[in-house]
Design a protein around this motif. Structure first.
Motif, short mmCIF file in Angstrom:
data_model
loop_
_atom_site.label_atom_id
_atom_site.label_comp_id
_atom_site.label_asym_id
_atom_site.label_seq_id
_atom_site.Cartn_x
_atom_site.Cartn_y
_atom_site.Cartn_z
N TRP A 89 14.62 -12.67 -48.56
CA TRP A 89 16.00 -12.51 -49.03
C TRP A 89 16.97 -13.22 -48.07
N VAL A 146 12.61 -8.69 -47.25
CA VAL A 146 13.95 -8.82 -46.70
C VAL A 146 14.09 -10.15 -45.95
N VAL A 205 11.31 -11.87 -53.63
CA VAL A 205 12.09 -10.75 -53.06
C VAL A 205 11.82 -9.41 -53.74
N VAL A 232 13.36 -16.56 -53.90
CA VAL A 232 14.06 -15.57 -54.73
C VAL A 232 13.06 -14.78 -55.58
N LEU A 281 18.66 -13.43 -57.25
CA LEU A 281 18.46 -12.82 -55.93
C LEU A 281 18.99 -11.39 -55.95
N ILE A 301 18.55 -3.19 -52.66
CA ILE A 301 17.48 -2.99 -51.67
C ILE A 301 17.78 -1.79 -50.79
N GLN A 321 19.25 -16.47 -48.93
CA GLN A 321 20.70 -16.30 -48.82
C GLN A 321 21.29 -17.34 -47.87
N GLU A 342 18.84 -15.44 -41.90
CA GLU A 342 19.78 -16.27 -42.64
C GLU A 342 20.38 -17.35 -41.75
N THR A 351 20.53 -8.03 -55.04
CA THR A 351 21.51 -7.77 -53.98
C THR A 351 20.94 -6.81 -52.94
N PHE A 352 21.47 -6.91 -51.72
CA PHE A 352 21.01 -5.99 -50.68
C PHE A 352 21.47 -4.56 -50.99
#
Length: 390
Positions: A307, A304, A288, A285, A227, A233, A311, A259, A229-230
């Motif tokens: 994601w 997003v 994403v 995943v 996954l 992103i 998450q 989430e 990471t933000f």
């Protein structure tokens, strides 16, 4: 309490990419710091899980861990005042904040596993995660408002307020509920006399935990490592000009709302149908990077959302399975081992994602997809062999 605490660290995480970029970090450094941060938060639970089970100091470790987060996040606002040392200072504060999560998480999850038995563990962990996400939604909004009015550094400084609220609530909660194990009548809250005594290193390595537990941990950890990471992103959206900096925390807040919904829905489904619901995670995943790291805004929003959904399941229902696979006296240890395996793959995944992002987005998409096929195969095989105790 978790709502207020999530305002602090999720508010900060929403701008880690832009913050590190402003201090001169490259995409590789962003991926390394954010990936290493997740690794610290996960791998070091190998140590703090056995400590919690051996000492019984679940509350003390929970309070210490949240205290680190409440202090380190606002201190990030000092980074631009430190000149050339600013980037190193920011990276250190990010890693210390994640250390706080490592210290508290096995103890917090063990406490929650006790009290959730009365409502169903899937629902219990799901509701808790949903309340987390209310804070995770509000925190980025606060940061976004501060960025729009002043600067990203002001947004970090204002997070000292919910941090103080979280600590006051946590202390009050400990005073009111000193022994959450009293809620759990299904299993004994402490180890029995005939439980074999193992060395500390053996405990940290998961000696005595079942093969099903380890197979499940590896499968779930592949989804964690895959996954993106933000931080990556957010870096992409800022550097490529897809969104202005002030809009990045708003997008993160939206992901936190997804989430929360995912935690509630999947948690309830898990209590009715069992862990098969987790098979959706590798699929999400894999989607994403193909969506969130593009240039079309509609695709970015869809990525997003995927994601946030992945998450949400990873941070709630996946933990409920661990509670079903492991007896109460060793749950904190099991959560530590589980998180340690996740962390090892998180640092590899975060660093690799940053490296591949700078070289070939196509390669990044393909690598993530391949790892998720492996994760899906492992999950299917493990869930067929294992029937978690209820």
């Amino acid at each position: 309490m978790s709502l207020a605490a999530d305002m602090v660290y999720e508010g900060a995480r929403s701008v880690y990419g832009p913050v590190l970029a402003a201090l001169g970090a490259s995409a590789v450094v962003v991926g390394l710091v954010t990936g290493a941060g997740e690794a610290v938060a996960l791998v070091l639970r190998l140590a703090f899980g056995p400590v919690a089970d051996r000492t019984g100091r679940y509350w003390s470790l929970t309070i210490l861990g949240y205290g680190l987060t409440a202090v380190c996040v606002p201190l990030l606002a000092l980074a631009p005042r430190l000149g050339a040392a600013g980037l190193a200072f920011a990276a250190t504060m990010i890693l210390l904040e994640r250390l706080g999560k490592a210290i508290r998480s096995p103890s917090k999850s063990a406490l929650l596993a006790h009290v959730a038995t009365s409502v169903g563990r899937g629902r219990g962990f799901g509701v808790h995660k949903a309340l987390d996400q209310v804070g995770a939604f509000a925190g980025p909004l606060v940061v976004s408002a501060a960025v729009a009015v002043a600067s990203v550094w002001a947004g970090l400084a204002v997070l000292a307020v919910p941090g103080a609220v979280a600590m006051l609530l946590l202390l009050a909660l400990r005073r009111r509920v000193p022994d959450p194990a009293s809620y759990d009548a299904s299993v004994p809250p402490v180890a029995t006399e005939d439980e074999p005594r193992r060395g500390w290193w053996a405990e940290a390595a998961g000696a005595g935990l079942s093969g099903d537990f380890f197979r499940y941990a590896v499968a779930a950890s592949l989804t964690t490592g895959g996954l993106v990471t933000f931080g990556i992103i957010g870096y992409h959206l800022t550097v490529d000009g897809v969104l202005p900096v002030a809009a990045v925390p708003l997008l993160y807040a939206a992901a936190m709302a997804v989430e929360a919904l995912a935690a509630l829905v999947v948690g309830s489904v898990y209590d009715r149908t069992g862990p098969r619901v987790l098979l959706v995670v590798p699929v999400l995943v894999a989607l994403v990077p193909a969506l969130a790291l593009g240039s079309a805004l509609a695709a970015v929003l869809a990525g997003v959302a995927a994601w946030g959904f992945a998450q949400g399941v990873q941070d709630s229902t996946i933990k409920a399975v661990v509670a079903d696979l492991v007896a109460a006296p060793r749950r904190a240890t099991a959560y530590g081992v589980f998180a340690g395996i996740q962390g090892l793959l998180a640092v590899v995944g975060g660093t690799a994602a940053g490296w591949l992002y700078e070289r070939s987005l196509t390669a990044l998409v393909v690598v993530v997809a391949v790892t998720q096929v492996v994760a899906l195969v492992l999950l299917v095989g493990t869930l067929r062999r294992s029937a978690p105790r209820r």
